[in-house]
Design a protein around this motif. Structure first.
Motif, short mmCIF file in Angstrom:
data_model
loop_
_atom_site.label_atom_id
_atom_site.label_comp_id
_atom_site.label_asym_id
_atom_site.label_seq_id
_atom_site.Cartn_x
_atom_site.Cartn_y
_atom_site.Cartn_z
N ILE A 60 0.97 2.31 -0.91
CA ILE A 60 -0.09 2.11 0.08
C ILE A 60 -0.25 0.61 0.36
O ILE A 60 -0.38 -0.19 -0.56
CB ILE A 60 -1.44 2.69 -0.43
CG1 ILE A 60 -1.32 4.20 -0.64
CG2 ILE A 60 -2.57 2.38 0.55
CD1 ILE A 60 -2.52 4.83 -1.36
N ASN A 61 -0.21 0.24 1.64
CA ASN A 61 -0.40 -1.18 2.00
C ASN A 61 -1.70 -1.44 2.76
O ASN A 61 -2.13 -2.58 2.88
CB ASN A 61 0.80 -1.71 2.80
CG ASN A 61 1.08 -0.87 4.04
OD1 ASN A 61 0.18 -0.53 4.80
ND2 ASN A 61 2.36 -0.52 4.24
N SER A 62 -2.32 -0.38 3.30
CA SER A 62 -3.53 -0.58 4.11
C SER A 62 -4.49 0.59 3.97
O SER A 62 -4.05 1.74 3.84
CB SER A 62 -3.19 -0.70 5.61
OG SER A 62 -2.26 -1.72 5.84
N ALA A 80 -2.27 3.81 4.84
CA ALA A 80 -0.88 3.67 5.33
C ALA A 80 0.02 3.24 4.18
O ALA A 80 -0.35 2.37 3.38
CB ALA A 80 -0.82 2.65 6.46
N ASP A 81 1.21 3.86 4.12
CA ASP A 81 2.24 3.36 3.22
C ASP A 81 3.45 2.92 4.07
O ASP A 81 3.33 2.77 5.28
CB ASP A 81 2.60 4.39 2.14
CG ASP A 81 3.25 5.67 2.70
OD1 ASP A 81 3.85 5.61 3.79
OD2 ASP A 81 3.16 6.73 2.04
N ASP A 82 4.59 2.73 3.44
CA ASP A 82 5.75 2.19 4.15
C ASP A 82 6.21 3.06 5.31
O ASP A 82 6.74 2.54 6.30
CB ASP A 82 6.93 1.99 3.18
CG ASP A 82 6.61 0.94 2.13
OD1 ASP A 82 5.75 0.09 2.40
OD2 ASP A 82 7.21 0.99 1.04
N LEU A 83 6.04 4.39 5.20
CA LEU A 83 6.60 5.28 6.21
C LEU A 83 5.60 6.25 6.84
O LEU A 83 5.91 6.90 7.83
CB LEU A 83 7.76 6.10 5.61
CG LEU A 83 8.97 5.28 5.14
CD1 LEU A 83 10.00 6.19 4.51
CD2 LEU A 83 9.59 4.48 6.28
N ARG A 84 4.39 6.36 6.27
CA ARG A 84 3.44 7.33 6.79
C ARG A 84 2.02 6.78 6.83
O ARG A 84 1.67 5.91 6.03
CB ARG A 84 3.45 8.61 5.95
CG ARG A 84 4.79 9.35 5.95
CD ARG A 84 4.67 10.69 5.26
NE ARG A 84 5.96 11.40 5.24
CZ ARG A 84 6.76 11.46 4.18
NH1 ARG A 84 6.39 10.87 3.06
NH2 ARG A 84 7.90 12.13 4.24
N ILE A 85 1.23 7.34 7.76
CA ILE A 85 -0.20 7.03 7.82
C ILE A 85 -0.95 8.35 7.72
O ILE A 85 -0.64 9.32 8.43
CB ILE A 85 -0.57 6.30 9.12
CG1 ILE A 85 0.18 4.96 9.23
CG2 ILE A 85 -2.09 6.04 9.19
CD1 ILE A 85 -0.03 4.22 10.54
N LEU A 126 17.21 4.42 8.08
CA LEU A 126 15.93 3.69 8.10
C LEU A 126 16.14 2.25 8.56
O LEU A 126 16.96 1.52 8.00
CB LEU A 126 15.31 3.71 6.69
CG LEU A 126 13.95 3.04 6.55
CD1 LEU A 126 12.87 3.85 7.25
CD2 LEU A 126 13.60 2.88 5.07
N THR A 127 15.42 1.85 9.60
CA THR A 127 15.57 0.49 10.13
C THR A 127 14.28 -0.33 10.06
O THR A 127 14.32 -1.55 10.16
CB THR A 127 16.02 0.52 11.61
OG1 THR A 127 15.07 1.27 12.37
CG2 THR A 127 17.40 1.13 11.74
N GLU A 128 13.13 0.34 9.95
CA GLU A 128 11.88 -0.41 9.86
C GLU A 128 10.86 0.34 9.03
O GLU A 128 10.96 1.56 8.84
CB GLU A 128 11.31 -0.71 11.26
CG GLU A 128 10.88 0.50 12.06
CD GLU A 128 10.32 0.13 13.43
OE1 GLU A 128 9.76 -0.96 13.58
OE2 GLU A 128 10.44 0.96 14.34
N VAL A 129 9.87 -0.39 8.52
CA VAL A 129 8.79 0.22 7.74
C VAL A 129 7.44 -0.23 8.30
O VAL A 129 7.35 -1.24 9.01
CB VAL A 129 8.88 -0.14 6.24
CG1 VAL A 129 10.12 0.44 5.60
CG2 VAL A 129 8.82 -1.66 6.04
N ILE A 130 6.41 0.53 7.97
CA ILE A 130 5.04 0.18 8.37
C ILE A 130 4.53 -0.89 7.42
O ILE A 130 4.65 -0.77 6.19
CB ILE A 130 4.13 1.43 8.31
CG1 ILE A 130 4.61 2.49 9.31
CG2 ILE A 130 2.67 1.06 8.58
CD1 ILE A 130 3.99 3.87 9.10
#
Length: 448
Positions: free
Chosen positions: A181-183, A196-201, A226-230
């Motif tokens: 979780i980053n946010s 939000a984590d790297d790939l899902r909200i 995979l090319t980008e993450v949240i």
């Protein structure tokens, strides 16, 4: 400076307080990982890598000593998260607090959400200054009394006691994130929030812990694609259906939850074309957005990448309306910053009370302020050397090359181990909180 949280050009910032140990030998658990004022600015919370939350309370302003108005003292300290182990994945889950978000106050108690990599907790912080005495079936020390020995009924009464601040976990929101979780962000409807984590909200209701709704999922079927993450996500301050999330590719997507249950298709995409003259091996790394914050009025959005802060008008997707260079002098040092992993540091940013000034951190314990109206910026330093009461902070300058002037610091002498990743600005006053490694510095505008 006139008015609330106004322009930094008129402000003389001076030292107010510093919290934390002075030792050079810093324990990993004491490193501050998040800083957040509550909605009134009366409380200031910090989280650290040891899973602790420390809350400071602003002392009531002393009319005879107006210069002491921003004294913050420890109000409550509690262990929010403990280290855990995921036996299915053989993975250690750190206790480090990634984010703290205050809920709007509805009664005498305060509520906040805190999260580590996997689990979000809702905490209630309340005061108690009375205790109940005069029970019929138990002694004051808690021992039970035989009902047969009771000969008269007493009416229990409340007696005054020393103020006690209690922090109690009200809800635990777990098992919804596969990645870190980053946010977390509270919705303006005061009922829901996102994580939000790297790939899902995910979207949560504050009252329901056993289920959440997945509103964004960027995980490809084949993880090799995979090319980008949240990297960050936030709700709009007054439109409960709107949120944004940023990515490691430097783009920001605005989504409207009214459009569909799963917001895979964004409403707006904010992206700035790359300048071909600045193209390098590090371009993609330094374009990754580490923080995104809406302005208080909801008209603008601020993003922070490695070298700059950008202000976007929500009505214009093609390019930012303002770009502020935080430490452009580091562009020539990207190779060494890559080797020591500093290039992956995630700097946060914040607005002042009326959205006229933005602030973010840098290296060498420097932090930067940019006045949007007057196009004025300043570099200040959080250091023990300038920590005498009400000592005015002197602007610092970094010499990128050529002949160094007397008061300038050479870019080669910057200490990259000293960095300010987390900053917060009081919602009404010119009081700022700046986290160095394990110290919290509080500065305020000089009162004559």
């Amino acid at each position: 400076m006139a008015g609330t949280g106004g322009g930094s050009n008129d402000v003389q910032w001076c030292f107010s307080q510093v919290k934390g140990a002075i030792d050079d030998d810093v324990a990993e658990a004491d490193i501050i990982s998040t800083v957040e004022f509550n909605h009134s600015g009366e409380l200031l919370a910090t989280g650290d890598k040891g899973g602790r939350v420390v809350i400071f309370q602003q002392e009531i302003e002393n009319k005879s000593q107006p210069q002491c108005r921003s004294e913050y003292n420890v109000y409550s300290t509690f262990q929010s998260h403990e280290p855990e182990f995921d036996y299915l994945k053989s993975l250690e889950i750190e206790e480090k607090i990634n984010k703290i978000r205050w809920l709007p106050q509805k009664n005498a108690a305060q509520f906040l959400l805190s999260t580590n990599d996997k689990t979000i907790k809702l905490w209630k912080i309340s005061e108690r200054d009375k205790r109940l005495e005069g029970y019929n079936l138990k002694e004051e020390d808690g021992r039970c009394i035989d009902p047969n020995t009771v000969t008269a009924l007493r009416v229990p009464v409340f007696r005054p006691m020393d103020l006690m601040v209690e922090a109690s976990p009200r809800r635990v929101f777990a098992n919804a994130h596969t990645y870190h979780i980053n946010s977390i962000s509270i919705n303006s409807d005061h009922e829901t929030y996102l994580s939000a984590d790297d790939l899902r909200i995910n979207l949560w209701h504050q009252e329901i812990t056993d289920r959440s709704f997945n509103i964004v999922d960027i995980k490809p079927v084949n993880m090799e694609e995979l090319t980008e993450v949240i990297t960050a996500a936030e709700f709009h301050p007054n439109q409960c259906n709107t949120f944004v999330y940023s990515s490691s590719k430097g783009s920001i997507r605005l989504c409207d939850m009214r459009a569909s249950a799963l917001c895979d298709k964004h409403s707006k995409l904010f992206e700035e074309p790359e300048d071909p003259s600045n193209r390098s091996f590090f371009s993609e790394i330094i374009s990754s957005i580490s923080d995104v914050k809406f302005s208080h009025n909801g008209r603008y959005m601020m993003t922070r990448d490695y070298l700059s802060v950008k202000i976007w008008d929500l009505n214009m997707e093609t390019r930012p309306v303002e770009t502020f260079q935080v430490h452009e002098y580091l562009r020539s040092k990207l190779c060494s910053l890559y080797e020591n992993d500093c290039i992956f540091d995630k700097f946060e940013c914040c607005w002042n009370g009326n959205d006229s000034v933005v602030m973010t951190g840098s290296y060498n314990n420097f932090f930067r302020m940019f006045d949007r109206g007057q196009r004025w910026d300043v570099t200040l330093e959080a250091s023990r050397e300038s920590s005498k009461p009400r000592q005015v902070l002197k602007p610092r300058k970094v010499c990128a090359g050529g002949k160094r002037k007397k008061d300038e610091i050479s870019v080669d002498s910057l200490d990259f181990n000293k960095k300010i990743l987390h900053t917060a600005w009081h919602p009404q006053d010119n009081i700022i909180a700046v986290a160095t490694t394990n110290n919290l510095y509080i500065f305020q505008d000089k009162v004559n």
